[in-house]
Design an enzyme around this catalytic site. Structure first.
Site, PDB file in Angstrom:
ATOM      1  N   TYR A 144       0.828  -1.210   0.000  1.00 20.11           N
ATOM      2  CA  TYR A 144       0.000   0.000   0.000  1.00 20.11           C
ATOM      3  C   TYR A 144       0.862   1.259   0.000  1.00 20.11           C
ATOM      4  O   TYR A 144       0.701   2.144  -0.853  1.00 20.11           O
ATOM      5  CB  TYR A 144      -0.925   0.000   1.218  1.00 20.11           C
ATOM      6  CG  TYR A 144      -1.892   1.160   1.256  1.00 20.11           C
ATOM      7  CD1 TYR A 144      -2.837   1.341   0.256  1.00 20.11           C
ATOM      8  CD2 TYR A 144      -1.870   2.080   2.305  1.00 20.11           C
ATOM      9  CE1 TYR A 144      -3.734   2.403   0.292  1.00 20.11           C
ATOM     10  CE2 TYR A 144      -2.759   3.139   2.357  1.00 20.11           C
ATOM     11  CZ  TYR A 144      -3.692   3.301   1.339  1.00 20.11           C
ATOM     12  OH  TYR A 144      -4.573   4.351   1.381  1.00 20.11           O
ATOM     13  N   GLY A 204      -0.472  -3.364  21.102  1.00 14.83           N
ATOM     14  CA  GLY A 204       0.599  -2.829  21.935  1.00 14.83           C
ATOM     15  C   GLY A 204       0.013  -2.368  23.255  1.00 14.83           C
ATOM     16  O   GLY A 204      -0.886  -3.003  23.816  1.00 14.83           O
TER      17      GLY A 204
END
Length: 318
Positions: A144, A204
């Protein structure tokens, strides 16, 4: 004015079609439904000024004389471009060339939908258009990131060598009605999980930041850029910066969800921070976003409630 919108059945593309029609334009929408949805254009079925062409722009095509071309064709969410990596590279290279050739042939204006992903995992914060980025050219997200960076280079080349009236918008995280429920983006993920009563997934520690722009603000900025004389990339995004954890808490507030937050490992090359410097858009276009995140989430809630209800019905029928 006859305007072509590629990626017309996508989230942003469909809203752009609506805005152009509201301005009185005749709009030709092109999409091949790899990631777009016919439902996004269903309300235009009886609109006499809207024509739809099912077409893969990576193959040669010509819809006849046009005055402007908005190049919005590309998978744009992590789920989609990781699944359709080769298609993403093709549409950002071969497909973009086909579009530029059409603009050149008909002496039409051209606007490329680029992305804040051009900045990668940025070492400069906030990100200005002059920043060249910090991108992994061979990582999973590169299909992308590099397709858009190449598309920008090709667009600038057509401006320099062929004098095509080109524009490049770097779009930051955008949300609102018609965002796909299962596309893996932050807002759609969190809204879906909250409304389904599932744990909200944070990657995370949730300290990474994003800036979220409501779709009507984004489209307004894009249309202003298209009408300008600016050819270099321009950031259009909301400079309000939130950690992903703060975003999840905002979703809990808006939806009334009591779901817990679940932490998961960070995806590879996931940017740690993302915030646009929109000084250029303010000065050049007189543009800045009007809708804050909480207001935008409230405006989006009815759509997500309807989409989640359809998801529940689908699950119940399996």
């Amino acid at each position: 004015m006859r305007v072509l919108v590629t990626g017309a059945a996508g989230f942003l593309g469909s809203h752009l079609c609506d805005a152009l029609l509201a301005e009185g334009r005749h709009v030709v929408g092109v999409d091949n439904f790899v990631t777009g949805s016919a439902a996004n254009l269903a309300h235009l079925k009886n609109e006499s000024r809207f024509q739809f062409v099912e077409q893969d722009i990576s193959e040669p095509f010509d819809v006849g004389k046009i005055d402007f071309l908005f190049q919005f064709a590309s998978p744009a969410s992590p789920v989609d471009y990781l699944e359709h990596g080769i298609d993403t590279l093709r549409v950002g290279s071969i497909g973009n060339f086909h579009c530029l050739e059409l603009a050149k042939k008909y002496n039409a204006g051209f606007l490329l939908a680029s992305t804040s992903e051009c900045y990668g995992d940025p070492l400069e914060h906030p990100q200005r258009e002059t920043y060249w980025g910090h991108v992994n050219p061979i990582g999973p997200r590169s299909v992308y990131d590099e397709s858009k960076r190449f598309a920008e280079a090709a667009t600038m080349a057509y401006h320099r060598y062929h004098k095509v009236d080109t524009h490049i918008v770097r779009i930051f995280n955008t949300y609102g009605p018609r965002l796909q429920l299962n596309d893996g983006r932050v807002i759609s993920n969190l809204m879906k999980q909250a409304l389904l009563g599932e744990d909200l997934t944070i990657y995370g520690e949730g300290k990474q930041t994003r800036s979220f722009c409501y779709v009507s603000d984004e489209v307004d900025g894009i249309l202003r850029l298209a009408a300008s004389n600016e050819h270099l990339p321009t950031n259009i995004g909301n400079p309000g910066e939130f950690t992903i954890l703060e975003c999840a808490q905002m979703v809990q507030k808006v939806t009334g969800s009591t779901a817990k937050i679940r932490f998961a490992p960070m995806p590879e090359d996931d940017p740690k921070q993302r915030r646009p410097d929109i000084s250029k858009a303010k000065a050049l276009l007189g543009w800045e976003p009007k809708i804050d995140l909480e207001t935008g989430l409230k405006l989006s809630l009815p759509y997500f409630q309807q989409a989640v209800a359809a998801e529940r019905a689908l699950r119940a029928g399996q």
